[in-house]
Enzyme design. Structure first.
Site, PDB file in Angstrom:
ATOM      1  N   HIS A   1       0.838  -1.199   0.000  1.00 35.08           N
ATOM      2  CA  HIS A   1       0.000   0.000   0.000  1.00 35.08           C
ATOM      3  C   HIS A   1       0.870   1.245   0.000  1.00 35.08           C
ATOM      4  O   HIS A   1       2.058   1.188   0.307  1.00 35.08           O
ATOM      5  CB  HIS A   1      -0.900   0.006   1.240  1.00 35.08           C
ATOM      6  CG  HIS A   1      -0.124   0.099   2.510  1.00 35.08           C
ATOM      7  ND1 HIS A   1       0.415  -1.011   3.133  1.00 35.08           N
ATOM      8  CD2 HIS A   1       0.260   1.171   3.240  1.00 35.08           C
ATOM      9  CE1 HIS A   1       1.080  -0.631   4.203  1.00 35.08           C
ATOM     10  NE2 HIS A   1       1.012   0.684   4.294  1.00 35.08           N
TER      11      HIS A   1
ATOM     12  N   HIS B   1       5.114   6.546  -1.421  1.00 36.73           N
ATOM     13  CA  HIS B   1       5.878   5.327  -1.720  1.00 36.73           C
ATOM     14  C   HIS B   1       5.095   4.087  -1.312  1.00 36.73           C
ATOM     15  O   HIS B   1       4.118   4.186  -0.564  1.00 36.73           O
ATOM     16  CB  HIS B   1       7.186   5.343  -0.931  1.00 36.73           C
ATOM     17  CG  HIS B   1       6.943   5.192   0.544  1.00 36.73           C
ATOM     18  ND1 HIS B   1       6.550   6.259   1.336  1.00 36.73           N
ATOM     19  CD2 HIS B   1       6.946   4.107   1.352  1.00 36.73           C
ATOM     20  CE1 HIS B   1       6.346   5.827   2.565  1.00 36.73           C
ATOM     21  NE2 HIS B   1       6.567   4.520   2.612  1.00 36.73           N
TER      22      HIS B   1
HETATM   23  P1  A2P Z   1       4.980   2.861   5.253  1.00 36.88           P
HETATM   24  O1  A2P Z   1       3.814   3.635   4.758  1.00 36.88           O
HETATM   25  O2  A2P Z   1       6.280   3.456   4.876  1.00 36.88           O
HETATM   26  O3  A2P Z   1       4.942   1.409   4.868  1.00 36.88           O
HETATM   27  P2  A2P Z   1       3.206   0.047  11.550  1.00 36.88           P
HETATM   28  O4  A2P Z   1       2.990  -1.358  11.049  1.00 36.88           O
HETATM   29  O5  A2P Z   1       4.631   0.343  11.908  1.00 36.88           O
HETATM   30  O6  A2P Z   1       2.234   0.445  12.593  1.00 36.88           O
HETATM   31  O7  A2P Z   1       2.913   0.993  10.293  1.00 36.88           O
HETATM   32  C1  A2P Z   1       1.743   0.869   9.572  1.00 36.88           C
HETATM   33  C2  A2P Z   1       1.853   1.687   8.296  1.00 36.88           C
HETATM   34  O8  A2P Z   1       1.903   3.077   8.585  1.00 36.88           O
HETATM   35  C3  A2P Z   1       3.087   1.393   7.494  1.00 36.88           C
HETATM   36  O9  A2P Z   1       2.675   1.326   6.168  1.00 36.88           O
HETATM   37  C4  A2P Z   1       4.042   2.529   7.787  1.00 36.88           C
HETATM   38  O10 A2P Z   1       4.990   2.929   6.871  1.00 36.88           O
HETATM   39  C5  A2P Z   1       3.099   3.659   8.119  1.00 36.88           C
HETATM   40  N1  A2P Z   1       3.665   4.484   9.198  1.00 36.88           N
HETATM   41  C6  A2P Z   1       4.012   4.071  10.439  1.00 36.88           C
HETATM   42  N2  A2P Z   1       4.416   5.116  11.193  1.00 36.88           N
HETATM   43  C7  A2P Z   1       4.344   6.217  10.416  1.00 36.88           C
HETATM   44  C8  A2P Z   1       4.621   7.605  10.599  1.00 36.88           C
HETATM   45  N3  A2P Z   1       5.070   8.080  11.763  1.00 36.88           N
HETATM   46  N4  A2P Z   1       4.432   8.443   9.552  1.00 36.88           N
HETATM   47  C9  A2P Z   1       3.978   7.987   8.377  1.00 36.88           C
HETATM   48  N5  A2P Z   1       3.690   6.697   8.139  1.00 36.88           N
HETATM   49  C10 A2P Z   1       3.863   5.815   9.130  1.00 36.88           C
END
Ligand code: A2P
Length: 222
Positions: free
Chosen positions: A69, A153
């Site tokens: 995603h 991304h």
């Molecule tokens: P990404 O979008 O780069 O894949 P988690 O499993 O760590 O809780 O994260 C769930 C999703 O949210 C993942 O897709 C992750 O990164 C995104 N994410 C986690 N923390 C943040 C943040 N502080 N800012 C933006 N996106 C985040």
């Protein structure tokens, strides 16, 4: 009443449809498989291993992700700054559960993450939070001066112990170098596109043909 209100999710984003998840996963695997056999890459494996000229299997090095995603807003169930405002935006409500065509324009690899850059259209930018780049400023100082949507991304994999939030920061770091005028070192023309090295283990493959990835705008609750 509370039952009518929509609970705020862990995050909102575009979720790649399953057929294209397979395609993107395979393209990413092919890229990693080819990259670690290149002489130019072998010269720099110490960026990844701390040791000179060591054999490195990138497919093993990264733990690949399912549920591909492109996060628009990380809400942390309402605890993240601006989460409630985002969830209540009219465009978010209007487009919820609509299918979009994301354009994956590049793949990148660092010692921490592997990901795909998403080039958003004007319409897709309506769902992009205005402060997504600025939020990264403490890690990537130039982030706030990059165009809106630069951070967009898809995380394809993370090295052991690395959280996926790192993928967007790694992308911003590479784009900040480009903006500063660092051309990087054009390493080779691969079948998929041109490969550039930006130092410190940062590799970017600009895809000759962007991957068109149908994706549903929705949200995720763990
Ligand atoms: P990404 O979008 O780069 O894949 P988690 O499993 O760590 O809780 O994260 C769930 C999703 O949210 C993942 O897709 C992750 O990164 C995104 N994410 C986690 N923390 C943040 C943040 N502080 N800012 C933006 N996106 C985040």
């Amino acid at each position: 009443g509370p039952l009518e209100e929509m609970a705020i999710p862990l995050y909102f984003g575009w979720f790649l449809l399953s057929s294209v998840q397979v395609k993107v996963g395979c393209t990413s695997m092919d890229f990693l498989k080819t990259l670690d056999t290149l002489e130019a890459f072998k010269k720099h494996t110490s960026d990844f291993t701390g040791k000179e000229e060591m054999e490195l299997d990138l497919e093993q090095y990264f733990e690949t992700k399912g549920n591909l995603h492109c996060t628009t807003k990380f809400c942390d169930y309402g605890k993240a700054e601006g989460a409630k405002e985002y969830a209540e935006k009219q465009t978010v409500k209007d487009f919820y559960s609509s299918v979009f065509e994301l354009s994956l324009s590049a793949l990148f690899v660092t010692p921490r993450t592997v990901g795909a850059r998403v080039s958003l259209t004007e319409e897709q930018l309506l769902l992009w939070p205005g402060d997504a780049e600025k939020e990264a400023e403490s890690v990537v100082p130039a982030a706030a001066s990059l165009p809106l949507g630069s951070r967009a991304h898809v995380t394809l994999g993370c090295a052991e112990g690395v959280d996926p939030v790192q993928t967007g920061l790694d992308l911003l770091e590479i784009l900040a170098l480009q903006q500063e005028g660092q051309q990087g070192e054009l390493v080779e023309e691969m079948e998929l596109g041109s490969l550039t090295y930006y130092g410190k283990g940062r590799w970017l493959l600009s895809l000759r043909e962007p991957i068109c990835a149908p994706a549903c705008f929705s949200s995720y609750y763990k």
